[in-house]
Write a protein that holds these residues in place. Structure first.
Motif, PDB file in Angstrom:
ATOM      1  N   ILE A  53       0.843  -1.191   0.000  1.00  0.00           N
ATOM      2  CA  ILE A  53       0.000   0.000   0.000  1.00  0.00           C
ATOM      3  C   ILE A  53       0.881   1.245   0.000  1.00  0.00           C
ATOM      4  CG2 ILE A  53      -1.637   1.334   1.391  1.00  0.00           C
ATOM      5  CD1 ILE A  53      -2.913  -1.229   2.260  1.00  0.00           C
ATOM      6  N   MET A  56       2.477   1.797  -3.345  1.00  0.00           N
ATOM      7  CA  MET A  56       1.479   2.238  -4.306  1.00  0.00           C
ATOM      8  C   MET A  56       1.158   3.713  -4.076  1.00  0.00           C
ATOM      9  SD  MET A  56      -0.401   1.305  -6.840  1.00  0.00           S
ATOM     10  CE  MET A  56      -0.883  -0.404  -7.020  1.00  0.00           C
ATOM     11  N   PHE A  68      -6.419   9.046 -14.885  1.00  0.00           N
ATOM     12  CA  PHE A  68      -7.521   8.101 -14.769  1.00  0.00           C
ATOM     13  C   PHE A  68      -7.274   7.048 -13.678  1.00  0.00           C
ATOM     14  CE2 PHE A  68      -8.362   3.720 -16.270  1.00  0.00           C
ATOM     15  CZ  PHE A  68      -9.729   3.665 -16.033  1.00  0.00           C
ATOM     16  N   ARG A  69      -6.004   6.656 -13.541  1.00  0.00           N
ATOM     17  CA  ARG A  69      -5.687   5.552 -12.635  1.00  0.00           C
ATOM     18  C   ARG A  69      -5.838   5.907 -11.160  1.00  0.00           C
ATOM     19  NH1 ARG A  69       0.059   4.420 -15.152  1.00  0.00           N
ATOM     20  NH2 ARG A  69      -0.217   6.617 -15.570  1.00  0.00           N
ATOM     21  N   VAL A  71      -7.969   7.457  -9.171  1.00  0.00           N
ATOM     22  CA  VAL A  71      -9.209   7.119  -8.453  1.00  0.00           C
ATOM     23  C   VAL A  71      -9.314   5.611  -8.236  1.00  0.00           C
ATOM     24  CG1 VAL A  71     -11.708   7.329  -8.472  1.00  0.00           C
ATOM     25  CG2 VAL A  71     -10.309   9.086  -9.538  1.00  0.00           C
ATOM     26  N   ILE A  72      -9.036   4.872  -9.325  1.00  0.00           N
ATOM     27  CA  ILE A  72      -9.153   3.415  -9.258  1.00  0.00           C
ATOM     28  C   ILE A  72      -8.206   2.832  -8.203  1.00  0.00           C
ATOM     29  CG2 ILE A  72      -8.773   1.298 -10.594  1.00  0.00           C
ATOM     30  CD1 ILE A  72     -11.209   2.831 -11.493  1.00  0.00           C
ATOM     31  N   HIS A  73      -6.943   3.284  -8.268  1.00  0.00           N
ATOM     32  CA  HIS A  73      -5.968   2.762  -7.306  1.00  0.00           C
ATOM     33  C   HIS A  73      -6.356   3.130  -5.882  1.00  0.00           C
ATOM     34  CE1 HIS A  73      -3.045   0.801  -9.765  1.00  0.00           C
ATOM     35  NE2 HIS A  73      -2.939   1.840 -10.583  1.00  0.00           N
ATOM     36  N   MET A  75      -9.302   3.662  -4.702  1.00  0.00           N
ATOM     37  CA  MET A  75     -10.423   2.816  -4.286  1.00  0.00           C
ATOM     38  C   MET A  75      -9.927   1.451  -3.841  1.00  0.00           C
ATOM     39  SD  MET A  75     -13.601   3.285  -6.873  1.00  0.00           S
ATOM     40  CE  MET A  75     -14.752   2.203  -6.055  1.00  0.00           C
ATOM     41  N   GLU A  76      -8.985   0.915  -4.630  1.00  0.00           N
ATOM     42  CA  GLU A  76      -8.497  -0.412  -4.275  1.00  0.00           C
ATOM     43  C   GLU A  76      -7.760  -0.381  -2.935  1.00  0.00           C
ATOM     44  OE1 GLU A  76      -5.267  -2.334  -6.253  1.00  0.00           O
ATOM     45  OE2 GLU A  76      -6.304  -4.256  -6.141  1.00  0.00           O
ATOM     46  N   LEU A  77      -6.947   0.663  -2.746  1.00  0.00           N
ATOM     47  CA  LEU A  77      -6.206   0.764  -1.487  1.00  0.00           C
ATOM     48  C   LEU A  77      -7.168   0.856  -0.307  1.00  0.00           C
ATOM     49  CD1 LEU A  77      -3.209   3.105  -2.342  1.00  0.00           C
ATOM     50  CD2 LEU A  77      -3.321   0.620  -2.327  1.00  0.00           C
TER      51      LEU A  77
END
Lengths: 216, 201
Positions: A53, A56, A68-69, A71-73, A75-77
């Motif tokens: 984490i 990242m 773009f990435r 937000v996605i990352h 969210m995953e974290l």
């Protein structure tokens, strides 16, 4: 644990093993959530995931906010962080509830086989001593001499190992012995691979620890 | 204990196909690689990501094959014909459908019919579950095999079923360890709690 070592091997493997570490973390989370007793700690998984984490997040800081990435990352974290905190919290809950029972069990195990991580062990001990101090200052010192001692054995709360749990068998296990409660009566159960059951925890406690079954 | 929201959280990991309206390279998530995204070409992503992208108007979610009125009607027939639980098309069929339909119900043709079919299927399985729990408790079983029961369904009988069984186990041990005279009051308490459980069944 070998997970840590594999991660340092190469970048390519990192993504594969990070994924498997996450899967292990999820398994540990579910097991801990549903098992009545505290399970052996999996600090190596938690630490490894926290490290992932952290890395990242550092990478994300280098990206533009509009990327773009991001937000996605993020969210995953957040999802992974939730699993980690929920996992640690359910352990702490058990430690707070069964403090003296757990400490007593731990004292019988060699240091390297302890179920609690060093930090959890310290927490348990401090919790125990604070509790005793509290009882001492609030009640016990006002008591007559002959009833001033605490009997830990009668006070300690132990988990109910006979409680029922849902599980999925990861592989076929034969001859699981279930005590039926009626004086020593026992029953033998077969767990086929991938089958689901509801069963007494005590009968399958060792299988949970060895990873042969998954609590659900 | 598990919150239904946590069951949904687990279901959100399931993969679903989306059609993005943008181009982007592969994304390296901790849970695995996703993409590359090519506008107009279907790509598999986890549900949580699909919902986020849909909310940002960046994709269209392709409903999974099984979320189809005819297929669900067939599943309903199979379910009613079988004494046991049949295998569901997805381990999280209820949560998945709920997530996808509430994110993009308006894009899905016959969404209402799908919802009704799913609800029927769920009701059918729940009543089967309730009657098997009833038989299970009455026959005094100690364990049961629950193949094909989904996590959400299991969660619906939690903590009721495990707790009821715990109490029964307690009763059966108490009876043989203590004399009934000494322990009559606590036995009474336990009967009350069992009545209480039955009431909730």
């Amino acid at each position: 644990m070998d997970v840590d070592l594999e991660l340092e091997d190469s970048d390519n493997e990192e993504t594969i093993t990070a994924q498997s570490v996450l899967a292990k973390l999820e398994e540990a989370w579910m097991n801990e959530k549903f098992s009545p007793e505290i399970l052996p700690h999996r600090t190596e998984i938690v630490d490894c995931m926290l490290e992932q984490i952290h890395q990242m997040e550092e990478n994300l800081n280098k990206l533009k906010k509009s990327d773009f990435r991001v937000v996605i990352h993020r969210m995953e974290l957040d999802r992974i962080r939730y699993i980690i905190t929920s996992y640690l919290r359910s352990r702490l809950e058990k430690i707070e509830l069964y403090t003296s029972h757990i400490l007593e069990m731990e004292s019988k195990r060699p240091v390297e086989e302890r179920y609690l991580s060093p930090a959890e062990y310290k927490f348990a001990q401090e919790h125990q001593s604070h509790l005793e101090n509290h009882f001492e200052t609030v009640v016990l010192r006002h008591m007559p001499y002959n009833i001033r001692t605490l009997d830990k054995a009668t006070m300690s709360v132990a988990p109910n190992l006979f409680s029922q749990v849902f599980l999925r068998a990861n592989k076929t296990v034969n001859g699981v012995i279930v005590e039926t409660g009626v004086e020593g009566a026992e029953e033998e159960v077969e767990l086929d691979g991938n089958s689901q059951h509801i069963i007494q925890y005590k009968a399958i406690a060792e299988l949970v620890k060895s990873g042969s079954v998954q609590l659900i | 204990m598990m919150d239904p929201a946590e069951v949904e959280f687990i279901a959100e990991k399931q993969m679903v196909e989306i059609v993005p309206n943008f181009n982007f390279d592969r994304v390296y998530l901790i849970s695995g690689e996703i993409g590359p995204f090519r506008a107009g070409l279907p790509v598999k992503v986890p549900i949580w990501m699909a919902i986020n992208l849909r909310q940002r108007q960046k994709c269209r979610i392709l409903v999974p094959d099984w979320m189809d009125v005819e297929k669900l009607e067939q599943a309903k027939e199979d379910e009613s014909a079988s004494r046991y639980f049949t295998k569901m098309p997805s381990e999280h069929y209820m949560a998945e459908a709920q997530l996808i339909l509430s994110a993009c119900g308006e894009d899905v043709p016959r969404a209402d019919e799908i919802r009704t079919a799913l609800k029927d299927l769920w009701d059918m399985r729940m009543s089967k579950l309730r009657s098997s729990v009833d038989t299970f408790i009455k026959t005094g079983g100690t364990h049961a095999r629950l193949d094909h029961l989904t996590l959400m369904e299991m969660n619906s009988v939690r903590p009721l079923l495990p707790h009821a069984l715990d109490q029964l186990h307690r009763l059966s041990t108490v009876r043989f360890v203590f004399s009934p005279l000494v322990n009559s009051s606590s036995c009474f308490d336990m009967h009350i709690s069992i009545l209480y459980y039955c009431f909730w069944c």
